[in-house]
Scaffold this active site. Sequence first.
Site, PDB file in Angstrom:
ATOM      1  N   SER A 101     -14.428   9.851 -38.535  1.00 55.75           N
ATOM      2  CA  SER A 101     -14.849   9.918 -37.125  1.00 55.75           C
ATOM      3  C   SER A 101     -13.632   9.782 -36.223  1.00 55.75           C
ATOM      4  O   SER A 101     -13.696  10.068 -35.031  1.00 55.75           O
ATOM      5  CB  SER A 101     -15.866   8.828 -36.814  1.00 55.75           C
ATOM      6  OG  SER A 101     -15.335   7.562 -37.154  1.00 55.75           O
ATOM      7  N   HIS A 135     -15.115   8.849 -22.670  1.00 55.57           N
ATOM      8  CA  HIS A 135     -14.533  10.153 -23.020  1.00 55.57           C
ATOM      9  C   HIS A 135     -14.647  11.117 -21.840  1.00 55.57           C
ATOM     10  O   HIS A 135     -15.449  10.898 -20.929  1.00 55.57           O
ATOM     11  CB  HIS A 135     -15.269  10.769 -24.221  1.00 55.57           C
ATOM     12  CG  HIS A 135     -14.833  10.217 -25.542  1.00 55.57           C
ATOM     13  ND1 HIS A 135     -15.440   9.135 -26.130  1.00 55.57           N
ATOM     14  CD2 HIS A 135     -13.849  10.603 -26.394  1.00 55.57           C
ATOM     15  CE1 HIS A 135     -14.846   8.869 -27.283  1.00 55.57           C
ATOM     16  NE2 HIS A 135     -13.870   9.744 -27.476  1.00 55.57           N
ATOM     17  N   LYS A 139     -17.211  16.330 -23.649  1.00 57.17           N
ATOM     18  CA  LYS A 139     -17.611  15.886 -25.002  1.00 57.17           C
ATOM     19  C   LYS A 139     -19.097  16.170 -25.221  1.00 57.17           C
ATOM     20  O   LYS A 139     -19.933  15.847 -24.394  1.00 57.17           O
ATOM     21  CB  LYS A 139     -17.308  14.388 -25.178  1.00 57.17           C
ATOM     22  CG  LYS A 139     -17.597  13.907 -26.585  1.00 57.17           C
ATOM     23  CD  LYS A 139     -16.920  12.612 -26.932  1.00 57.17           C
ATOM     24  CE  LYS A 139     -17.298  12.113 -28.315  1.00 57.17           C
ATOM     25  NZ  LYS A 139     -16.906  13.022 -29.397  1.00 57.17           N
TER      26      LYS A 139
END
Length: 247
Positions: A101, A135, A139
């Site tokens: 990840s 983020h 995303k």
Amino acid sequence: MKIALLGYGKMGKAIEKIAIAKGHEIVYKVNLENAYDFMSVSLHNVDVAIDFSMPSAAVENILKCFEAKVPIIVGTTGWYDQFDLIQEKCLKEGQSMVYSSNFSIGVNIFYKLNKILAKMMSNQEDYDVKIEEVHHTEKKDFPSGTAITLAKQIISEVNQKTEYKGRLIFNENLPAQSVKDHEILIESIRVGDVTGDHKVIYESIIDEIQITHKAKSRYGFAKGAILAAEWIQDKKGLYTMEDILNL
Ligand SMILES: NC(=O)c1ccc[n+]([C@@H]2O[C@H](COP(=O)([O-])OP(=O)(O)OC[C@H]3O[C@@H](n4cnc5c(N)ncnc54)[C@H](O)[C@@H]3O)[C@@H](O)[C@H]2O)c1
């Protein structure tokens, strides 16, 4: 190495730069536009594929590489609901794959710290734990794969926690949300062009303990993905960055 880049977006381009600087050759650059055509090419001239594409594309790309017996490095997140199928196929067929990840060395150190801290907090009933991740607004998935890994690590150490619950936030001024005692809240904040910040917070009425990782650029993820591509060359099996970094 001759590399196929599956996904030539922000990460694919960052990986290309490092790969070329290290003397590797990019033989395919696959994007949404040429993904269909790529499915029918033979991969006889490819030493390794590196997938940083989209959650909906990753599994098909992995299966294509398995079929051609080409080792694959998978950075794409958001496809882990099909992980068991991929794991079984990879091990049964003797394929070569590294997935993570998060490919940055710093985050893998952060994962290790998270496990140690979770173990220390496992009997501290005055504290509750939550995760925050920030983020960029492009995303596609939430919570981030990194935040899910952090939550799963906590769940495996802290008896009271058995599940995580994600909350997507585009406006940081939203009121706080409470979750059930057995849940870990993951707040996914989407703002500007943030590369990736993760914070684990243990809070009691007396104090707060936090551990934080902030990615300054995509360089760390890209460097880790190339390291994994070089490492997998003479190996069979399913690995993570933890196996490579030997932390
Ligand atoms: N594991 C890690 O260290 C890490 C780090 C950063 C990002 N990521 C993940 O990597 C993925 C890509 O991130 P990004 O920031 O480069 O995204 P991006 O949107 O900039 O790029 C994704 C690219 O994939 C392409 N694509 C779409 N369908 C495809 C297909 N079928 N085959 C091949 N390519 C296809 C798109 O055209 C796009 O250019 C995301 O899932 C992200 O969460 C992982």
